[in-house]
Design an enzyme around this catalytic site. Structure first.
Site, mmCIF file in Angstrom:
data_model
loop_
_atom_site.group_PDB
_atom_site.id
_atom_site.type_symbol
_atom_site.label_atom_id
_atom_site.label_comp_id
_atom_site.label_asym_id
_atom_site.label_seq_id
_atom_site.Cartn_x
_atom_site.Cartn_y
_atom_site.Cartn_z
ATOM 1 C CE LYS A 1 11.736 32.607 -5.701
ATOM 2 N NZ LYS A 1 13.038 32.670 -5.301
ATOM 3 C CG ASP B 1 15.202 32.635 -2.740
ATOM 4 O OD1 ASP B 1 14.589 32.354 -2.319
ATOM 5 O OD2 ASP B 1 14.970 33.293 -3.049
#
Ligand code: NAD
Ligand code: IPM
Ligand code: MN
Length: 369
Positions: free
Chosen positions: A191, A223
């Site tokens: 991330k 994600d």
């Protein structure tokens, strides 16, 4: 010499599936001329009940004195309100840390006959075969401080995401090396658009990639990765990621294989004892009913045979025995379609053991024909 296996059944379905896995290993031992010695240890909720701690010292000592550890699963509603030091999961994290098994390999392989068991379309899941390399002894799970305290606005809570450069480098190397042995593609998941730890992770991955010219490295934000796993899981070869991301992505990946009851894992360190456990938990909703799928644990014993004991033929035999019951149409409740019949934990385990018994040990010198 005996191969010493520490067996930690744990809670819920943990006990039901490890009993079967021990019997399977006994069968493998007879068939492939190996002597396994099983020693049992307490961990998790039952250890809290008996010893007042989820990880008694004796269990750690037992594991350290063994060649491999077979673990069921820990936890359950009974202990959900215990303080952290008495939570079953704390025992699991403790044994992973004590054994320094920082590399958790979670293979996601779809058995062709099970593509219908996945809620995803068969054409999406057919042929999927990738491995998640999950960092297992660092990150949010272990960082300090980890506490509730009083802050300026009243009670507050903190968990700490800490990684040393060394910890990141060693797990990334496991990913690169595994990719070299497989399809040559490594997806590093992070991330990096938000987390400083992920930015360092990505820099190190980038730096190491020059040492592994034969591996094609790509980066994916977590994600997006979560979405890609259900959209087109066939794109992955080796996925390497930090502890919490790996935990979540592996349960998600189970959907591709048809059930969480199919996912095995091996947790390895630089050397020393390996820890083998299914990816799933104690399944309180089905515990004690004979409904647990033992295949994730069986496939974990195959990983033990391969990684800890160098018994590749025996590992192949276990995997083939699992594959054969599926090909023959046998299912556990989690894999059965609506109205389809299924076997109990015990029944399918017997079938798989019988398949191992029937198997001619390939290349075995002491086989009497
Ligand atoms: P879970 O993995 O136990 O169960 C999730 C779902 O999958 C349930 O519906 C369950 O019935 C099903 N399932 C899991 N394993 C199965 C199997 N072998 N065969 C058939 N169905 C199976 O996750 P949860 O319900 O979120 O957690 C229950 C407890 O297990 C919690 O206390 C959690 O902390 C613990 N847990 C432990 C481990 C571990 O010890 N490695 C892993 C995950 C969760
Ligand atoms: C797993 C489990 C554990 C984890 C829990 C029970 C501590 O979910 O092995 O995937 O998060 O590592
Ligand atoms: Mn998990």
């Amino acid at each position: 010499m005996n191969k010493r296996v520490a067996v930690l059944p744990g809670d819920g379905i943990g006990a039901e599936i490890t009993i079967e896995a021990v019997e399977l290993l006994e069968t493998v031992g007879k068939q492939f001329g190996a002597e396994f010695e099983f020693n049992y240890g307490d961990i998790g909720g039952n250890a809290v009940d008996v010893h007042g701690t989820p990880l008694p010292d004796a269990t750690v000592e037992l594991c350290r004195a063994s060649d491999a550890v077979l673990l069921g699963a820990v936890g359950g509603p009974k202990w959900d309100n215990e303080p952290r030091e008495r939570r079953p999961e704390t025992g699991l994290l403790g044994i992973r840390k004590a054994l320094q098994v920082f590399a958790n390999l979670r293979p996601i392989k779809v058995f062709p006959e099970l593509s219908a068991a996945s809620p995803l379309k068969p054409e999406v899941v057919d042929g999927v075969d990738f491995v998640i390399v999950r960092e297992l002894t660092g990150g949010l799970y272990f960082g300090e401080p980890k506490e509730r305290r009083n802050g300026p606005d009243g009670p507050e809570v903190v968990d700490t995401l800490r990684y040393s450069e060394k910890e990141i480098e060693r797990i990334l190397r496991v990913g690169f090396e595994l990719a070299q042995k497989r399809g040559g593609r490594l997806t590093s998941v992070d991330k990096a658009n938000v987390l400083e730890s992920s930015r360092m992770w990505r820099e190190i991955a980038q730096r190491l990639s020059s040492e592994y010219a034969d591996v094609e490295l790509s980066h994916l934000l977590v994600d997006n990765c979560a979405m890609q796993i259900v959209k087109s899981p066939g794109q992955f070869d080796v996925v390497v990621t930090e502890n919490l991301f790996g935990d979540i992505l592996s349960d998600e990946s189970a959907v591709v294989t048809g059930s969480l009851g199919m996912l095995p894992s091996a947790s390895l360190g630089a050397n020393g004892v390996g820890l083998y456990e299914p990816v799933h938990g104690t399944a309180p909703d089905i515990a004690g009913k004979g409904l647990a799928n033992p295949m994730a644990t069986f496939l974990s014993t195959a990983m033990m045979l391969r990684h800890s004991f160098g018994m590749d033929e025996a590992a192949d035999a276990v995997e083939q025995a699992v594959s054969d019951v599926i090909t023959e149409g046998m299912r556990t409740a989690d894999l059965a379609g609506p109205g389809e019949s299924y076997l109990s934990t015990r029944e399918i385990s017997e079938q798989i053991k019988n398949n191992v018994k029937r198997r001619e040990p390939i290349g075995s010198k002491n086989t009497v024909r």
